[in-house]
Design a protein around this motif. Sequence first.
Motif, PDB file in Angstrom:
ATOM      1  N   THR A 270       0.809  -1.230   0.000  1.00 40.11           N
ATOM      2  CA  THR A 270       0.000   0.000   0.000  1.00 40.11           C
ATOM      3  C   THR A 270       0.839   1.274   0.000  1.00 40.11           C
ATOM      4  N   LYS A 271       2.046   1.186   0.535  1.00 37.31           N
ATOM      5  CA  LYS A 271       2.833   2.422   0.662  1.00 37.31           C
ATOM      6  C   LYS A 271       3.719   2.691  -0.548  1.00 37.31           C
ATOM      7  N   ALA A 272       3.754   1.730  -1.483  1.00 33.51           N
ATOM      8  CA  ALA A 272       4.679   1.905  -2.614  1.00 33.51           C
ATOM      9  C   ALA A 272       4.182   2.989  -3.564  1.00 33.51           C
ATOM     10  N   ARG A 273       5.130   3.567  -4.298  1.00 33.13           N
ATOM     11  CA  ARG A 273       4.791   4.642  -5.241  1.00 33.13           C
ATOM     12  C   ARG A 273       4.115   4.079  -6.490  1.00 33.13           C
ATOM     13  N   SER A 274       3.728   4.987  -7.390  1.00 34.26           N
ATOM     14  CA  SER A 274       3.006   4.524  -8.581  1.00 34.26           C
ATOM     15  C   SER A 274       3.983   3.868  -9.567  1.00 34.26           C
ATOM     16  N   THR A 275       3.448   2.896 -10.293  1.00 31.36           N
ATOM     17  CA  THR A 275       4.238   2.206 -11.322  1.00 31.36           C
ATOM     18  C   THR A 275       4.764   3.224 -12.334  1.00 31.36           C
ATOM     19  N   TYR A 276       3.930   4.217 -12.645  1.00 34.22           N
ATOM     20  CA  TYR A 276       4.315   5.219 -13.662  1.00 34.22           C
ATOM     21  C   TYR A 276       5.447   6.114 -13.158  1.00 34.22           C
ATOM     22  N   GLY A 277       5.370   6.515 -11.900  1.00 35.58           N
ATOM     23  CA  GLY A 277       6.423   7.352 -11.318  1.00 35.58           C
ATOM     24  C   GLY A 277       7.738   6.601 -11.280  1.00 35.58           C
ATOM     25  N   LEU A 278       7.662   5.337 -10.886  1.00 33.85           N
ATOM     26  CA  LEU A 278       8.883   4.530 -10.788  1.00 33.85           C
ATOM     27  C   LEU A 278       9.492   4.298 -12.168  1.00 33.85           C
TER      28      LEU A 278
END
Length: 327
Positions: A270-278
């Motif tokens: 839940t705390k991970a960043r967005s796939t697109y940002g990464l």
Amino acid sequence: MAVINPAKTEVPTVEVTAIAARDVARARSFAKKHGIPRVFDTYDQLIHDADIDAIYIGLPNSHHCEWTIKALQAGKHVLCEKPISNNAQEAETMAVAAEKSGKVLMEAFHYRYHPLIQRVRELILTNAMESPLRHVHVKFAFAVFSSNDIRWQYDLGGGSMMDTGCYTANCVRYLIGEELDIVSATATPLRKDGRVDQSMRAELQTTSGSSVTALIETSMWSLIPRISIDIRGANGQAQITATNWLAPHVVYNNVTLKTASGKKTSESFTKARSTYGLMLEAFADATLNNNRAAILTDAHDAVLNMRLIDSIYTSAGMSIRESRAEK
Ligand SMILES: NC(=O)C1=CN([C@@H]2O[C@H](COP(=O)(O)OP(=O)(O)OC[C@H]3O[C@@H](n4cnc5c(N)ncnc54)[C@H](OP(=O)(O)O)[C@@H]3O)[C@@H](O)[C@H]2O)C=CC1
Ligand SMILES: O=C1OC[C@@H](O)[C@H](O)[C@H]1O
């Protein structure tokens, strides 16, 4: 939006400075809405602008090859939408163009940059199931309601194996860590245009002939969305599952593990960043810092993915998407 939003909120090293569209009035209103300073009348002007370092290609699949190559030849790095091309031959030409230009060519398989999929791969590699890997089943199905959508147009590189299926092909290849041959493939063609697949199911085996098998299921006409990974070990109860491996930053992001000895654990992301940002961060790192290792979805991988897609179409008795030059 795969680039505009993360550039604004997550990746300060990237600035979307310009866009181009066939209809310049529409481009102007889009640019105004999203705070993009410059608008070009043509794609050609955009890729030749001296102040631009990199181009994002968000065109229909049929146009990826042409514009990627033009952008690379104009000295720009390219982040190209998935699937990278209409077919493997186009992907090969794109890979050669990238090599010649010395610029980065990255396929926008954003899910690969997220810790959820990295964790699933790590569980496989570390034998967390306590049982050898035996089968990987990946699904991505949803519904595309508009019959005008580019996804339903053969001439624009449409079809479910292209749109949603390209992710499933990419995902099984990544998780198994080997290239795959087709055991069988079955398509449901559109009544209106038999060249376009509404859904596809393909049974796969490793090219090395190991005992690992895979199943991919994809559809653009599934009223209930399905995005899942189900991995089995040789021992009957050993299993890894992941829901919503595609965009775990949005909703449902659990990875569960059942070991051969019956121990069950679950992790959420839940705390991970967005796939697109990464993904954009990796692209920026590769282009600005020359850290090519940041790219997990390079041109070579894209060629291999398109080869699998082409083979699945052929095995299902459907034609592959022609290169635009062939039409
Ligand atoms: N990473 C992700 O999450 C997503 C990736 N995609 C990928 O992005 C690509 C584009 O998909 P999507 O944005 O949904 O498509 P759209 O139809 O919404 O947009 C495609 C754009 O391509 C331009 N275009 C140029 N030539 C043509 C043509 N002959 N017919 C239609 N459009 C044309 C149009 O721009 P204009 O007229 O303004 O020049 C149009 O706005 C695909 O490769 C798709 O797989 C799509 C959605 C999400
Ligand atoms: O992420 C996605 O989900 C829906 C698809 O139609 C789209 O092309 C894809 O990239």
